[in-house]
Motif scaffolding. Structure first.
Motif, PDB file in Angstrom:
ATOM      1  N   HIS A 151       2.000  11.173 -10.964  1.00  0.00           N
ATOM      2  CA  HIS A 151       1.275  12.580 -10.865  1.00  0.00           C
ATOM      3  C   HIS A 151       2.342  13.580 -11.314  1.00  0.00           C
ATOM      4  O   HIS A 151       2.136  14.417 -12.049  1.00  0.00           O
ATOM      5  N   GLU A 182       0.750  -1.300   0.118  1.00  0.00           N
ATOM      6  CA  GLU A 182      -0.070  -0.028   0.104  1.00  0.00           C
ATOM      7  C   GLU A 182       0.872   1.207  -0.013  1.00  0.00           C
ATOM      8  O   GLU A 182       0.622   2.313  -0.726  1.00  0.00           O
ATOM      9  N   GLU A 183       1.901   1.170   0.882  1.00  0.00           N
ATOM     10  CA  GLU A 183       2.745   2.274   0.806  1.00  0.00           C
ATOM     11  C   GLU A 183       3.511   2.610  -0.438  1.00  0.00           C
ATOM     12  O   GLU A 183       3.674   3.699  -1.041  1.00  0.00           O
ATOM     13  N   LEU A 224       8.489   9.270   0.762  1.00  0.00           N
ATOM     14  CA  LEU A 224       7.829  10.336   0.025  1.00  0.00           C
ATOM     15  C   LEU A 224       8.685  11.865   0.156  1.00  0.00           C
ATOM     16  O   LEU A 224       8.852  12.579  -1.094  1.00  0.00           O
ATOM     17  N   GLU A 277       2.611  16.231 -14.335  1.00  0.00           N
ATOM     18  CA  GLU A 277       2.808  17.903 -14.274  1.00  0.00           C
ATOM     19  C   GLU A 277       3.715  18.236 -15.081  1.00  0.00           C
ATOM     20  O   GLU A 277       3.795  19.429 -15.529  1.00  0.00           O
ATOM     21  N   LYS A 303      10.022  13.548  -3.133  1.00  0.00           N
ATOM     22  CA  LYS A 303       9.512  15.056  -3.462  1.00  0.00           C
ATOM     23  C   LYS A 303      10.866  15.820  -3.953  1.00  0.00           C
ATOM     24  O   LYS A 303      10.571  16.531  -4.953  1.00  0.00           O
ATOM     25  N   GLY A 362       0.954   4.124  -3.010  1.00  0.00           N
ATOM     26  CA  GLY A 362       0.937   5.690  -2.754  1.00  0.00           C
ATOM     27  C   GLY A 362       1.989   6.502  -3.537  1.00  0.00           C
ATOM     28  O   GLY A 362       1.745   7.431  -4.190  1.00  0.00           O
ATOM     29  N   ARG A 396       1.695   6.340  -7.257  1.00  0.00           N
ATOM     30  CA  ARG A 396       0.631   7.459  -7.749  1.00  0.00           C
ATOM     31  C   ARG A 396       1.345   8.819  -7.728  1.00  0.00           C
ATOM     32  O   ARG A 396       1.161   9.509  -8.476  1.00  0.00           O
ATOM     33  N   TYR A 397       1.982   9.013  -6.549  1.00  0.00           N
ATOM     34  CA  TYR A 397       2.673  10.450  -6.473  1.00  0.00           C
ATOM     35  C   TYR A 397       3.388  10.384  -7.587  1.00  0.00           C
ATOM     36  O   TYR A 397       3.591  11.677  -8.191  1.00  0.00           O
TER      37      TYR A 397
END
Lengths: 160, 390
Positions: B302, B291-292, B368, B306, B372, B295, B298-299
């Motif tokens: 995305h 699950e981690e 994350l 962008e 980032k 996520g 998906r990030y």
């Protein structure tokens, strides 16, 4: 959905909503609405920061106080717990099974301040039968987080 | 003085990933998206069982094929998760990671002249292992327009009378591609028609985000022609324990066991005791890690969107394989400049086969926060490259 949001913000309440929405694969408005609803329902009770005060110059003393009390007619332990948790220096009050009734966690600037609270305020409450004060000497882990320097990423060159 | 080296070994190149880590080692403030290894510690209850086994003095060899207790648990797990049943006693062995199993399967099955079909881009070991086993690697170039899945047509086109073995590396490192049941059914028909065998590397089986992983061994008539390879490294974050396993028809497994017996003896006993706990009580850890990763995936997608970077959606493993063809430079040049100018390590697609040219492998086995920062730097870099091109 709620469980996922809660699990996430329990570890990092600073996450921005947009990022959280992307990670959970839903839109931002859904996350915002769920969080607002959970605040309203008091499922989310606050957003706190975990601080290692030992690394600052600010002196703090933390104590865990075991308290034995006489439950009150009609209100059991609730009224005495309320008397105690309303003191601003009290961080947490738990009703405990076992050898004592309430566990009170307390934060003071000095040992003397904690001692004064216990002797002047806590012990003098009518329902309080006895107190036993334990001072926290060092925090190793708090709120599920190990209080230590974050470890470097030790993954080495591998061709996987 | 005679040349002490085997030409066959000398001719095999080092992995293409090394260079970037060598450059990165000389720099500070470098963020890596280069390592294909989970960033979680092995769950504590699993580590604890390893420690406990040491405390009890369980430090002797296990049987060559592995601890009986572990093999029974693995058999139950494969049945439970992937609906394929193996006799733990005659069709399964515990290995030193999935890597040893790949090597042994090739050595047990190949004779000089036998062709091994290897879809690429894929894990760097298949080609050298085929060569070491005296086989002849034959590359099938996978295409982005097929989401880097292997199609039955591509497979059929690559088959010659010498073809013996097909490597099926899904979910895939480096592309993140998966194969769904319908894809595998078509492949299985071709495999049966041409009487081939399959080496199905399912090390990332638990990291499948679209639907539950399907093993080709569970399809009709395929178990008898499949060597299923899996391990504990990725699913339970146990890379350093070096523990994997191979399941195969008895006739193949016996020969693999012979190699294992003479070369390795047995997998480390501490790792095996820890693995019993992992496979018995680790389902929730696997689910939480999946699950981690999902996520983060998906990030990552995305952020690519962008910054206008083209990337097909990866549904497996923990890699994305974005295209950098618009910049008109090679993957190697992109990765080298990105590292030197923005201090981020990514791996050029060519490290996984020539057809990886024009792509990068990005690992999202990073927090994350790290992702980032790395992606902010990537956005800057991509913007600068576009401006330079104008």
């Amino acid at each position: 959905m709620r469980e996922k949001i809660l699990t996430f913000i329990e570890k990092n309440s600073r996450v921005d909503l947009k990022e959280l929405a992307i990670v959970l694969g839903v839109d931002e408005a859904t996350v915002a609405n769920e969080m607002a609803a959970m605040e309203e329902e008091h499922i989310i009770c606050g957003y706190h920061t975990l601080i290692d005060w030992e690394k600052t110059s600010i002196e703090k003393v933390n104590a865990l106080i075991e308290v034995r009390v006489t439950p009150q007619r009609g209100r059991g332990f609730d009224s005495v717990a309320e008397r105690i948790y309303n003191y601003p220096e009290v961080n947490a009050v738990y009703l405990i099974s076992g050898g004592y009734d309430l566990l009170v966690t307390l934060e003071g600037k000095t040992l003397r301040e904690v001692a004064q609270f216990v002797s002047d305020k806590l012990s003098t409450l009518d329902p309080v039968l006895s107190t036993k004060t334990n001072f926290i000497l060092k925090k190793y882990k708090d709120h599920g987080t190990i209080i230590a320097e974050p470890e470097e990423d030790e993954r080495m060159l591998v061709t996987l | 003085m005679r040349n002490p080296l085997s030409e066959r070994i000398v001719d095999i190149p080092f992995s293409g990933i090394r260079k970037f880590f060598d450059i990165a080692a000389e720099m500070t403030d470098v963020i890596s998206l280069g390592v294909g290894e989970p960033d979680f510690d092995t769950p504590w209850h699993i580590r604890d069982e390893g420690i406990y086994s040491l405390e009890r003095g369980k430090t002797a060899y296990t049987s060559n094929a592995g601890l009986k207790e572990l093999k029974i648990e693995i058999a139950k797990y494969l049945e439970r998760r992937f609906q394929v049943s193996y006799d733990y006693n005659t069709e399964m062995m515990v290995t030193v990671g999935g890597s040893e199993a790949i090597d042994m399967a090739m050595r047990a099955m190949l004779d000089p002249g036998d062709e091994v079909l290897i879809p690429q881009p894929s894990y760097v070991s298949y080609v050298p292992c085929a060569t070491l086993a005296n086989g002849t690697p034959v590359i099938i170039n996978l295409k982005e327009e097929n989401e880097f899945r292997l199609t039955a047509e591509e497979l059929e086109a690559a088959i010659t009378p010498k073809t013996k073995l097909l490597v099926l590396p899904f979910p895939n490192n480096p592309t993140g591609a998966i194969m769904e049941r319908k894809d595998l059914e078509a492949i299985a028909e071709v495999v049966k028609k041409h009487d081939l065998y399959v080496l199905s590397d399912e090390i990332y089986a638990e990291l499948s985000y679209l639907e539950d992983h399907v093993t080709i061994a569970s399809l009709p008539g395929m178990k008898e022609r499949t060597v299923l390879i899996n391990g504990f490294s990725k699913s339970y974050s146990m890379t350093g324990w070096r523990l994997g396993y191979a399941c195969a028809p008895k006739i193949i497994l016996e020969q693999m066991l012979k190699i294992h017996q003479y070369a390795i003896m047995c997998a480390p006993s501490t790792s095996q005791y820890a693995a019993v706990e992992a496979v018995r009580n680790g389902d929730h850890d696997v689910a939480a890690m999946r699950e981690e990763y999902d996520g983060r995936r998906r990030y990552l997608m995305h952020r690519f969107q962008e910054m206008g970077l083209q990337c097909f959606e990866p549904y497996g493993a923990f890699y994305a394989f974005p295209s950098i063809q618009e910049f008109g430079i090679t993957s190697d040049e992109f990765a080298t400049r990105f590292l030197k100018e923005k201090k981020v390590v990514v791996v050029p697609g060519t490290a996984f086969g020539e057809c990886g040219e024009g792509f990068l492998r990005i690992s999202y086995a990073y927090s994350l926060d790290k992702l980032k920062v790395a992606l902010d730097r990537m956005e800057e870099f991509v913007t600068e490259l576009r401006a330079q091109k104008k």
